[in-house]
Design a protein around this motif. Structure first.
Motif, PDB file in Angstrom:
ATOM      1  N   ARG A 269       0.867  -1.304   0.078  1.00 51.46           N
ATOM      2  CA  ARG A 269      -0.055   0.005  -0.070  1.00 51.46           C
ATOM      3  C   ARG A 269       0.910   1.393  -0.009  1.00 51.46           C
ATOM      4  O   ARG A 269       0.462   2.158  -0.671  1.00 51.46           O
ATOM      5  CB  ARG A 269      -0.971   0.111   1.355  1.00 51.46           C
ATOM      6  CG  ARG A 269      -2.038   1.072   1.394  1.00 51.46           C
ATOM      7  CD  ARG A 269      -3.204   0.620   2.030  1.00 51.46           C
ATOM      8  NE  ARG A 269      -2.878  -0.082   3.293  1.00 51.46           N
ATOM      9  CZ  ARG A 269      -3.494  -0.729   3.897  1.00 51.46           C
ATOM     10  NH1 ARG A 269      -4.857  -0.737   4.085  1.00 51.46           N
ATOM     11  NH2 ARG A 269      -3.012  -1.107   5.213  1.00 51.46           N
ATOM     12  N   ASP A 270       2.014   1.324   0.862  1.00 50.30           N
ATOM     13  CA  ASP A 270       2.740   2.478   0.772  1.00 50.30           C
ATOM     14  C   ASP A 270       3.313   2.687  -0.351  1.00 50.30           C
ATOM     15  O   ASP A 270       3.608   3.880  -0.889  1.00 50.30           O
ATOM     16  CB  ASP A 270       3.622   2.293   1.944  1.00 50.30           C
ATOM     17  CG  ASP A 270       3.312   2.538   3.402  1.00 50.30           C
ATOM     18  OD1 ASP A 270       2.060   3.012   3.469  1.00 50.30           O
ATOM     19  OD2 ASP A 270       3.766   2.026   4.287  1.00 50.30           O
ATOM     20  N   ALA A 271       3.925   1.516  -1.166  1.00 55.84           N
ATOM     21  CA  ALA A 271       4.522   1.875  -2.453  1.00 55.84           C
ATOM     22  C   ALA A 271       3.377   2.257  -3.549  1.00 55.84           C
ATOM     23  O   ALA A 271       3.882   3.167  -4.151  1.00 55.84           O
ATOM     24  CB  ALA A 271       4.796   0.400  -2.995  1.00 55.84           C
ATOM     25  N   PHE A 272       2.190   1.817  -3.214  1.00 58.54           N
ATOM     26  CA  PHE A 272       1.362   2.524  -4.239  1.00 58.54           C
ATOM     27  C   PHE A 272       0.975   3.951  -3.757  1.00 58.54           C
ATOM     28  O   PHE A 272       0.871   4.733  -4.799  1.00 58.54           O
ATOM     29  CB  PHE A 272      -0.142   1.643  -4.075  1.00 58.54           C
ATOM     30  CG  PHE A 272       0.123   0.414  -4.885  1.00 58.54           C
ATOM     31  CD1 PHE A 272       0.298   0.482  -6.210  1.00 58.54           C
ATOM     32  CD2 PHE A 272      -0.271  -0.894  -4.059  1.00 58.54           C
ATOM     33  CE1 PHE A 272       0.328  -0.944  -6.965  1.00 58.54           C
ATOM     34  CE2 PHE A 272       0.022  -2.032  -4.756  1.00 58.54           C
ATOM     35  CZ  PHE A 272       0.235  -2.125  -6.271  1.00 58.54           C
ATOM     36  N   GLU A 273       0.890   4.412  -2.783  1.00 62.10           N
ATOM     37  CA  GLU A 273       0.673   5.822  -2.302  1.00 62.10           C
ATOM     38  C   GLU A 273       1.923   6.624  -2.937  1.00 62.10           C
ATOM     39  O   GLU A 273       1.995   7.634  -3.340  1.00 62.10           O
ATOM     40  CB  GLU A 273       0.691   5.879  -0.644  1.00 62.10           C
ATOM     41  CG  GLU A 273       0.529   7.302  -0.302  1.00 62.10           C
ATOM     42  CD  GLU A 273      -0.813   8.044  -0.849  1.00 62.10           C
ATOM     43  OE1 GLU A 273      -1.665   7.503  -1.266  1.00 62.10           O
ATOM     44  OE2 GLU A 273      -0.735   9.178  -0.719  1.00 62.10           O
ATOM     45  N   ASP A 274       3.318   6.101  -2.733  1.00 61.40           N
ATOM     46  CA  ASP A 274       4.525   6.819  -3.213  1.00 61.40           C
ATOM     47  C   ASP A 274       4.271   6.935  -4.886  1.00 61.40           C
ATOM     48  O   ASP A 274       4.577   8.151  -5.298  1.00 61.40           O
ATOM     49  CB  ASP A 274       5.617   5.969  -2.916  1.00 61.40           C
ATOM     50  CG  ASP A 274       6.788   6.397  -3.412  1.00 61.40           C
ATOM     51  OD1 ASP A 274       7.273   7.348  -2.676  1.00 61.40           O
ATOM     52  OD2 ASP A 274       7.468   5.913  -4.352  1.00 61.40           O
ATOM     53  N   PHE A 275       3.726   5.841  -5.374  1.00 62.46           N
ATOM     54  CA  PHE A 275       3.653   6.063  -7.096  1.00 62.46           C
ATOM     55  C   PHE A 275       2.668   6.875  -7.281  1.00 62.46           C
ATOM     56  O   PHE A 275       2.890   7.665  -8.251  1.00 62.46           O
ATOM     57  CB  PHE A 275       3.371   4.470  -7.278  1.00 62.46           C
ATOM     58  CG  PHE A 275       2.696   4.539  -8.820  1.00 62.46           C
ATOM     59  CD1 PHE A 275       3.672   4.600  -9.859  1.00 62.46           C
ATOM     60  CD2 PHE A 275       1.383   4.227  -9.083  1.00 62.46           C
ATOM     61  CE1 PHE A 275       2.876   4.666 -11.264  1.00 62.46           C
ATOM     62  CE2 PHE A 275       0.892   4.040 -10.130  1.00 62.46           C
ATOM     63  CZ  PHE A 275       1.551   4.550 -11.378  1.00 62.46           C
ATOM     64  N   ARG A 276       1.442   7.035  -6.506  1.00 55.20           N
ATOM     65  CA  ARG A 276       0.338   7.715  -6.931  1.00 55.20           C
ATOM     66  C   ARG A 276       0.847   9.157  -6.968  1.00 55.20           C
ATOM     67  O   ARG A 276       0.445  10.089  -7.658  1.00 55.20           O
ATOM     68  CB  ARG A 276      -0.866   7.525  -5.880  1.00 55.20           C
ATOM     69  CG  ARG A 276      -2.052   8.222  -6.304  1.00 55.20           C
ATOM     70  CD  ARG A 276      -3.015   8.355  -5.156  1.00 55.20           C
ATOM     71  NE  ARG A 276      -2.453   8.968  -3.841  1.00 55.20           N
ATOM     72  CZ  ARG A 276      -2.593  10.304  -3.835  1.00 55.20           C
ATOM     73  NH1 ARG A 276      -2.716  11.149  -4.955  1.00 55.20           N
ATOM     74  NH2 ARG A 276      -1.788  11.000  -2.779  1.00 55.20           N
ATOM     75  N   LYS A 277       1.764   9.332  -5.907  1.00 57.98           N
ATOM     76  CA  LYS A 277       1.972  11.006  -5.521  1.00 57.98           C
ATOM     77  C   LYS A 277       2.828  11.411  -6.793  1.00 57.98           C
ATOM     78  O   LYS A 277       2.913  12.355  -7.181  1.00 57.98           O
ATOM     79  CB  LYS A 277       2.827  11.092  -4.439  1.00 57.98           C
ATOM     80  CG  LYS A 277       1.988  11.279  -3.248  1.00 57.98           C
ATOM     81  CD  LYS A 277       2.738  11.891  -2.004  1.00 57.98           C
ATOM     82  CE  LYS A 277       1.819  12.286  -1.022  1.00 57.98           C
ATOM     83  NZ  LYS A 277       2.703  12.944   0.300  1.00 57.98           N
ATOM     84  N   ARG A 278       3.729  10.353  -7.254  1.00 57.77           N
ATOM     85  CA  ARG A 278       4.583  10.742  -8.265  1.00 57.77           C
ATOM     86  C   ARG A 278       4.040  11.164  -9.719  1.00 57.77           C
ATOM     87  O   ARG A 278       4.405  11.785 -10.564  1.00 57.77           O
ATOM     88  CB  ARG A 278       5.530   9.719  -8.714  1.00 57.77           C
ATOM     89  CG  ARG A 278       6.722   9.768  -7.228  1.00 57.77           C
ATOM     90  CD  ARG A 278       7.819   8.802  -7.589  1.00 57.77           C
ATOM     91  NE  ARG A 278       8.473   8.839  -8.660  1.00 57.77           N
ATOM     92  CZ  ARG A 278       9.607   8.230  -8.964  1.00 57.77           C
ATOM     93  NH1 ARG A 278       9.713   6.932  -8.579  1.00 57.77           N
ATOM     94  NH2 ARG A 278      10.682   8.293 -10.135  1.00 57.77           N
TER      95      ARG A 278
END
Lengths: 343, 343
Positions: A269-278
């Motif tokens: 989940r955190d990785a997807f959030e990081d990706f979403r921000k980018r």
């Protein structure tokens, strides 16, 4: 120390107006050293501001009774709704009460109204919309124009190059922006009539010109500034927005197909959030309308409070960076390649 | 029962040539009812074919001593290398030995050579490259033109609409394709000179015309066929390719940041594979050059054996679907909107 900059906000522009604008103004006033003039129906804005805990912050309400909708044509909006929230916000800049204006409203109407009320920087033929794209290298690339001028001339592309280069310096903190023309092949002979005529004009500007780049270079980091006519730029922007939304939805569908994938998605989940921000455009505020006096940023209609906050921050940075003075100087230096007419 | 279709393959086009082409031909001959003529240096192709286990399959080698590189200009390649693999492959179609030709080589050179050797379908002014995009709805949308005509006329856009509509019927099995013009707003008055002049011409064609669509509609499924000039289409295609590659790389980076995310990514592996297939252009073969006699598909230079296999399959389907006869009939029906000149 920086002086506190004042930004006028069209509070009735976004799909989620005025909540997104009010909350965005509060976030900007809390996190950045800015003062905000919220323009729109006074009673309603005061109530929203109070409810959202905005009292005590450097935020003022300026009354504007009219509201422009997405259905209004630019011409009708400009003439028939002279006291619209965007009219009032732009007048705050003209009258010296604010350094810049932001709106998440009807793009065509905003551009027409702001251009008419504020006028153009001396030497600029046409204002242009710029949009920032995140690159794989971690840098930002700036695409100009993304919709203000659908049938652009070679001279206009050269001016977009000059204006985009300064925007890249001020906002992306790029020390020596590389400027390219969006085309369909790297070689000079590849392109359409417009790009082939624009290239020699840009070559004469005091910018680092790297020639043609291609559509994939919006994201490769090869160029810091990419110029094109507003039709092509708007298509490139909307293709990108559509593809990001599609990929997110397809990925979500794929991740929901099996229990194992669902568990994997939760762990990541955190990785997807990081990706979403980018890949999230709201992180980059709005698109500046380069070339108008003062500063104007037009944000996406779907802007949330975070996007509004970032647009306010970027507008303040553009003002601090004296972007218009620098555009005027650059165009003056390169008078030989630009027509001396200001529209 | 279907007759067995023969497809000529330029075996020296892709970045991984001739291995990708030889293996792609083997896969196509095994999985689909096609015969393949592999065109290129005879000795080398025979050796690769033997090594890859292709003996005994309906694959023949046709000798072509010259090879065109990405550095060759279209004009030079056409004149100076008359026995190149793409020349020889196209001649197989002209001489009736094959129904179609595919190449993953230099796009400009391929288009020029194929157009010269095969000629145009009666009534067609200019051939156009079409590209298929996967939509969120699970359908495919066809974009025409993605690079053959950088400065297109309104008449040409109308012909692209007619040709793309038939391609959508034959390849995407769309029963009633909805045709749109790529523009910068849905309303009729939004667009550039080209789109505004093309719209009334397309409206007179025997196709279901839905007016303007926007860049994000490449992926929304709103239209089955979207027409534009080759400059805009090429930018849209390359922006998409660049963004897909960028998003994959960013997602990989994000998923490798923490151990927990890494474990999540392993558990979700099948989902990522499923997602990869949906956005992978190689699953959709190559881009057909619509309007030339015979059938021609141009694949991406980065094509692997799977992309070559799919291009061969699509070329065979286009031939079985009598696409050119249908294009000729449609253009004949709509002579009033198309110039009766064949280039």
């Amino acid at each position: 120390m920086n002086e506190r900059i004042t930004i006028a906000v069209d509070a009735m522009g976004s799909d989620a107006c005025p909540t997104a604008e009010v909350e965005g103004a509060i976030l900007a006033a809390q996190e950045h050293d800015v003062r905000v003039l919220l323009c729109g129906p006074e009673e309603r804005l005061r109530a929203e501001l109070r409810a959202a805990g905005g009292n005590g912050l450097p935020i003022e309400v300026v009354h504007a009774p009219d509201v422009i909708t997405m259905e209004d044509s630019a011409g009708k909006a400009m003439r028939a709704k002279r006291d619209s929230s965007i009219h009032v916000a732009a007048r705050q800049v003209r009258e010296g009460n604010a350094a810049g204006v932001i709106s998440a409203g009807n793009t065509g109407a905003c551009m027409a109204i702001v251009k008419t009320i504020l006028g153009l920087v001396p030497g600029v033929k046409r204002p242009a919309l710029a949009q920032v794209f995140p690159t794989l290298e971690g840098t930002w690339s700036v695409l100009v124009d993304v919709g203000a001028n659908v049938d652009a001339s070679p001279e206009m592309l050269a001016q977009f190059a000059a204006m985009g280069e300064i925007y890249s310096r001020v906002i992306c903190h790029c020390a020596q922006p590389r400027v390219g023309i969006l085309s369909i092949g790297e070689e000079d002979h590849k392109g359409n009539e417009l790009t082939k005529l624009a290239a020699p004009m840009i070559r004469q500007l005091p910018v680092e010109f790297i020639g043609n780049v291609e559509g994939n270079d919006l994201y490769s980091g090869k160029a810091d500034v990419i110029v094109c006519d507003g039709f092509t730029g708007n298509v490139a922007l909307k293709v990108s927005e559509g593809l990001v939304a599609t990929i997110k939805a397809m990925l979500r569908q794929s991740l929901e197909k099996t229990l194992q994938a669902k568990i994997g998605a939760v762990l990541a989940r955190d990785a997807f959030e990081d990706f979403r921000k980018r890949v999230d455009y709201t992180e980059y505020g709005g698109a500046p309308l380069l070339g108008v006096k003062g500063v104007c940023l037009i944000s996406h209609g779907k802007s949330n409070s975070n996007a509004i906050k970032n647009a306010i921050r970027v507008a303040a940075e553009l003002s601090r960076g004296r972007i218009n003075q620098r555009i005027e100087e650059t165009l003056h230096e390169s008078l030989k390649v630009t027509s001396p007419v200001s529209a």
